[in-house]
Design a protein around this motif. Structure first.
Motif, PDB file in Angstrom:
ATOM      1  N   VAL A  12       0.846  -1.196   0.000  1.00  0.00           N
ATOM      2  CA  VAL A  12       0.000   0.000   0.000  1.00  0.00           C
ATOM      3  C   VAL A  12       0.885   1.252   0.000  1.00  0.00           C
ATOM      4  N   ARG A  13       1.886   1.278   0.873  1.00  0.00           N
ATOM      5  CA  ARG A  13       2.795   2.432   0.942  1.00  0.00           C
ATOM      6  C   ARG A  13       3.468   2.670  -0.409  1.00  0.00           C
ATOM      7  N   ARG A  14       3.958   1.607  -1.020  1.00  0.00           N
ATOM      8  CA  ARG A  14       4.666   1.755  -2.293  1.00  0.00           C
ATOM      9  C   ARG A  14       3.710   2.095  -3.436  1.00  0.00           C
ATOM     10  N   GLY A  15       2.455   1.640  -3.341  1.00  0.00           N
ATOM     11  CA  GLY A  15       1.449   2.049  -4.317  1.00  0.00           C
ATOM     12  C   GLY A  15       1.205   3.549  -4.244  1.00  0.00           C
ATOM     13  N   TYR A  16       1.113   4.074  -3.036  1.00  0.00           N
ATOM     14  CA  TYR A  16       0.940   5.515  -2.877  1.00  0.00           C
ATOM     15  C   TYR A  16       2.179   6.281  -3.349  1.00  0.00           C
ATOM     16  N   LEU A  17       3.356   5.728  -3.145  1.00  0.00           N
ATOM     17  CA  LEU A  17       4.560   6.385  -3.670  1.00  0.00           C
ATOM     18  C   LEU A  17       4.512   6.475  -5.193  1.00  0.00           C
ATOM     19  N   ALA A  18       4.015   5.429  -5.833  1.00  0.00           N
ATOM     20  CA  ALA A  18       3.876   5.447  -7.297  1.00  0.00           C
ATOM     21  C   ALA A  18       2.870   6.508  -7.732  1.00  0.00           C
ATOM     22  N   LEU A  19       1.745   6.571  -7.053  1.00  0.00           N
ATOM     23  CA  LEU A  19       0.740   7.578  -7.390  1.00  0.00           C
ATOM     24  C   LEU A  19       1.272   8.991  -7.114  1.00  0.00           C
ATOM     25  N   ASP A  20       2.048   9.149  -6.042  1.00  0.00           N
ATOM     26  CA  ASP A  20       2.678  10.443  -5.749  1.00  0.00           C
ATOM     27  C   ASP A  20       3.578  10.858  -6.904  1.00  0.00           C
ATOM     28  N   ARG A  21       4.368   9.912  -7.422  1.00  0.00           N
ATOM     29  CA  ARG A  21       5.294  10.204  -8.533  1.00  0.00           C
ATOM     30  C   ARG A  21       4.524  10.642  -9.772  1.00  0.00           C
ATOM     31  N   GLY A  26      -8.283  -1.211  -5.538  1.00  0.00           N
ATOM     32  CA  GLY A  26      -7.203  -1.779  -4.737  1.00  0.00           C
ATOM     33  C   GLY A  26      -7.075  -1.093  -3.393  1.00  0.00           C
ATOM     34  N   GLY A  27      -8.052  -0.246  -3.057  1.00  0.00           N
ATOM     35  CA  GLY A  27      -8.044   0.421  -1.769  1.00  0.00           C
ATOM     36  C   GLY A  27      -7.335   1.760  -1.756  1.00  0.00           C
ATOM     37  N   PHE A  28      -6.911   2.265  -2.927  1.00  0.00           N
ATOM     38  CA  PHE A  28      -6.193   3.538  -2.988  1.00  0.00           C
ATOM     39  C   PHE A  28      -7.176   4.689  -3.174  1.00  0.00           C
ATOM     40  N   ASP A  29      -6.921   5.779  -2.446  1.00  0.00           N
ATOM     41  CA  ASP A  29      -7.764   6.970  -2.508  1.00  0.00           C
ATOM     42  C   ASP A  29      -7.205   7.926  -3.555  1.00  0.00           C
ATOM     43  N   LEU A  30      -7.880   8.010  -4.704  1.00  0.00           N
ATOM     44  CA  LEU A  30      -7.437   8.922  -5.761  1.00  0.00           C
ATOM     45  C   LEU A  30      -7.893  10.360  -5.515  1.00  0.00           C
ATOM     46  N   GLY A  31      -8.679  10.585  -4.472  1.00  0.00           N
ATOM     47  CA  GLY A  31      -9.166  11.922  -4.167  1.00  0.00           C
ATOM     48  C   GLY A  31      -8.062  12.925  -3.908  1.00  0.00           C
ATOM     49  N   ARG A  32      -6.902  12.441  -3.479  1.00  0.00           N
ATOM     50  CA  ARG A  32      -5.798  13.355  -3.174  1.00  0.00           C
ATOM     51  C   ARG A  32      -4.886  13.599  -4.378  1.00  0.00           C
ATOM     52  N   TYR A  33      -5.308  13.170  -5.559  1.00  0.00           N
ATOM     53  CA  TYR A  33      -4.481  13.279  -6.764  1.00  0.00           C
ATOM     54  C   TYR A  33      -5.228  13.987  -7.901  1.00  0.00           C
ATOM     55  N   ALA A  47      -4.229  15.969 -10.348  1.00  0.00           N
ATOM     56  CA  ALA A  47      -3.589  15.896 -11.659  1.00  0.00           C
ATOM     57  C   ALA A  47      -3.736  14.492 -12.252  1.00  0.00           C
ATOM     58  N   VAL A  48      -3.625  13.480 -11.421  1.00  0.00           N
ATOM     59  CA  VAL A  48      -3.818  12.108 -11.890  1.00  0.00           C
ATOM     60  C   VAL A  48      -5.255  11.910 -12.353  1.00  0.00           C
ATOM     61  N   ARG A  49      -6.219  12.419 -11.603  1.00  0.00           N
ATOM     62  CA  ARG A  49      -7.630  12.277 -11.992  1.00  0.00           C
ATOM     63  C   ARG A  49      -7.911  12.993 -13.304  1.00  0.00           C
ATOM     64  N   ARG A  50      -7.331  14.177 -13.493  1.00  0.00           N
ATOM     65  CA  ARG A  50      -7.499  14.898 -14.765  1.00  0.00           C
ATOM     66  C   ARG A  50      -6.898  14.092 -15.903  1.00  0.00           C
ATOM     67  N   TRP A  51      -5.691  13.561 -15.688  1.00  0.00           N
ATOM     68  CA  TRP A  51      -5.022  12.747 -16.705  1.00  0.00           C
ATOM     69  C   TRP A  51      -5.837  11.490 -17.038  1.00  0.00           C
ATOM     70  N   ILE A  52      -6.401  10.827 -16.025  1.00  0.00           N
ATOM     71  CA  ILE A  52      -7.231   9.648 -16.276  1.00  0.00           C
ATOM     72  C   ILE A  52      -8.358  10.013 -17.236  1.00  0.00           C
ATOM     73  N   SER A  53      -9.023  11.112 -16.962  1.00  0.00           N
ATOM     74  CA  SER A  53     -10.126  11.551 -17.826  1.00  0.00           C
ATOM     75  C   SER A  53      -9.637  11.834 -19.250  1.00  0.00           C
ATOM     76  N   ASP A  54      -8.522  12.523 -19.371  1.00  0.00           N
ATOM     77  CA  ASP A  54      -7.972  12.833 -20.700  1.00  0.00           C
ATOM     78  C   ASP A  54      -7.575  11.563 -21.448  1.00  0.00           C
ATOM     79  N   ALA A  55      -6.933  10.635 -20.745  1.00  0.00           N
ATOM     80  CA  ALA A  55      -6.491   9.390 -21.388  1.00  0.00           C
ATOM     81  C   ALA A  55      -7.682   8.525 -21.777  1.00  0.00           C
ATOM     82  N   GLU A  56      -8.699   8.467 -20.929  1.00  0.00           N
ATOM     83  CA  GLU A  56      -9.914   7.715 -21.273  1.00  0.00           C
ATOM     84  C   GLU A  56     -10.550   8.288 -22.538  1.00  0.00           C
TER      85      GLU A  56
END
Length: 195
Positions: free
Chosen positions: A127-136, A168-175, A177-186
């Motif tokens: 979980v910690r390393r998953g969040y590190l990936a999302l942080d990156r 997978g239990g990860f909270d994307l609410g704190r991301y 830019a990632v959420r915007r990118w997900i929408s653009d990529a979709e």
């Protein structure tokens, strides 16, 4: 071409999405990994790793590993930057996804979705390393629409499990830019929003 895969697997969906984006004809063959369908003698004769996805080309040659498959399918397309350095940066993200993102984000999802575990049973280090990936990813995407110049295979590969990270239990609410990118990529792939 035949694609052997599991429609719930992000690695398999990468291959499907590239084929759909490039309008490459294929036949999808469902493989239920939970029933051992990737471990049969016939499957192992084509792919000794016993993993999906796998493609079998029209001439009978088989290719496995999602990164290798999408790299092969997208050759000479706009999904691979023409500039050699930009293509290298794309590969950098592809390799990073397989070694620093997928083993954590996707594995946590696998344990919850496929194995039916509770979030409390997840390995805290994964979980910690998953969040590190999302942080990156968040840091990169704060200043860029996509991971390299323009939409590329890097975005296809990273989208597969990032858009489902919440499973997978990860909270994307704190991301944001990632959420915007997900929408653009979709939108680039003409996908409905992930549920």
């Amino acid at each position: 071409m035949k694609i052997y895969g599991d429609r719930n697997s992000g690695n398999c969906l990468k291959v499907k999405w590239v084929c759909d984006y490039l309008a490459l004809p294929y036949t999808w063959i469902d493989i239920d990994i939970m029933k051992g369908e990737s471990r049969t003698a016939d499957f192992l004769a084509l792919n000794p790793w016993g993993q999906v996805p796998m493609v079998v080309l029209d001439d009978g040659r088989a290719l496995a590993q999602s990164g290798a498959i999408i790299r092969y399918l997208a050759r000479d397309s706009d999904l691979i930057p023409r500039d050699a350095f930009a293509a290298g940066k794309m590969d950098e993200w592809l390799f990073w996804e397989q070694y620093s993102h997928e083993p954590y984000v996707a594995v946590c999802r696998y344990q919850l979705v496929y194995l039916g575990k509770d979030v409390s049973e997840l390995d805290p280090d994964k979980v910690r390393r998953g969040y590190l990936a999302l942080d990156r990813m968040e840091r990169r995407l704060r200043g860029a629409q996509f991971h390299v110049e323009g939409f590329s295979l890097a975005d296809v590969a990273l989208l597969a499990y990032t858009r489902l990270a919440h499973q997978g239990g990860f909270d994307l609410g704190r991301y944001p830019a990632v959420r915007r990118w997900i929408s653009d990529a979709e939108k680039c792939l003409d996908l409905p929003p992930a549920s």
